[in-house]
Every structure is written in structure tokens, then in C-alpha cells.
Scaffold this motif. Structure first.
Motif, mmCIF file in Angstrom:
data_model
loop_
_atom_site.group_PDB
_atom_site.id
_atom_site.type_symbol
_atom_site.label_atom_id
_atom_site.label_comp_id
_atom_site.label_asym_id
_atom_site.label_seq_id
_atom_site.Cartn_x
_atom_site.Cartn_y
_atom_site.Cartn_z
ATOM 1 N N ARG A 162 0.846 -1.211 0.000
ATOM 2 C CA ARG A 162 0.000 0.000 0.000
ATOM 3 C C ARG A 162 0.874 1.250 0.000
ATOM 4 O O ARG A 162 0.546 2.240 -0.641
ATOM 5 N N GLU A 163 1.968 1.185 0.734
ATOM 6 C CA GLU A 163 2.875 2.333 0.821
ATOM 7 C C GLU A 163 3.485 2.658 -0.539
ATOM 8 O O GLU A 163 3.597 3.828 -0.916
ATOM 9 N N GLU A 164 3.856 1.621 -1.287
ATOM 10 C CA GLU A 164 4.443 1.843 -2.620
ATOM 11 C C GLU A 164 3.417 2.446 -3.575
ATOM 12 O O GLU A 164 3.730 3.375 -4.322
ATOM 13 N N GLU A 187 2.806 6.100 -2.615
ATOM 14 C CA GLU A 187 3.892 6.971 -3.047
ATOM 15 C C GLU A 187 3.802 7.250 -4.548
ATOM 16 O O GLU A 187 3.963 8.387 -4.976
ATOM 17 N N SER A 220 -1.890 9.077 0.577
ATOM 18 C CA SER A 220 -1.409 8.472 1.816
ATOM 19 C C SER A 220 -1.707 6.968 1.806
ATOM 20 O O SER A 220 -2.692 6.529 1.199
ATOM 21 N N PRO A 221 -0.870 6.183 2.504
ATOM 22 C CA PRO A 221 -1.163 4.748 2.627
ATOM 23 C C PRO A 221 -2.540 4.505 3.259
ATOM 24 O O PRO A 221 -3.240 3.571 2.899
#
Length: 66
Positions: free
Chosen positions: A21-23, A26, A31-32
Motif C-alpha cells: 500500500r505504501e508503494e 507513493e 497516503s497509505p
């Protein structure tokens, strides 16, 4: 304007690409936590959905609304 993105579809596409989710967040300048909400079926602004479709695709945009 808001629409309903199919969260399971977004999650499946993200996982198929091997992204966290973070990738994805980004890549899409989100936001995640937003990604988590979208995958859970929360409402998403059309602008965010378009950004997800454009920036998460390695080729032509994927229809995340289908």
C-alpha cells in the motif's frame, strides 16, 4: 464528485504488481491510509481515482470502476 471504486479490484491489481500500500500511495501521491480506505470500499474522489488509474498502470490505464 465522488464515485465508488471497487476496493477488491484495486487491491488485486496492487498485489498483482507486487506493491505494498505504501508503494502504491507513493506512486500516486496519496497516503497509505487513503489506499487502505479505498481498498475497503470507502468513497474516493474522482480525481484520486483517475490518479490511481494513471499512475498505478504499467501500460494503458486500468478501469478500476469495472
Amino acid at each position: 464528485m465522488h464515485g465508488r471504486i471497487k476496493g477488491a479490484r484495486l487491491r488485486d491489481l496492487r498485489q498483482a504488481r507486487g506493491w505494498t500500500r505504501e508503494e502504491l500511495a507513493e506512486r500516486c501521491d496519496l497516503s497509505p491510509r487513503s489506499i487502505q480506505r479505498f481498498e475497503g470500499g470507502s468513497r474516493i474522489a474522482r480525481q484520486s481515482a483517475q490518479r490511481l488509474a494513471r499512475r498505478s498502470s504499467k501500460r494503458k490505464p486500468t478501469n478500476v470502476w469495472a
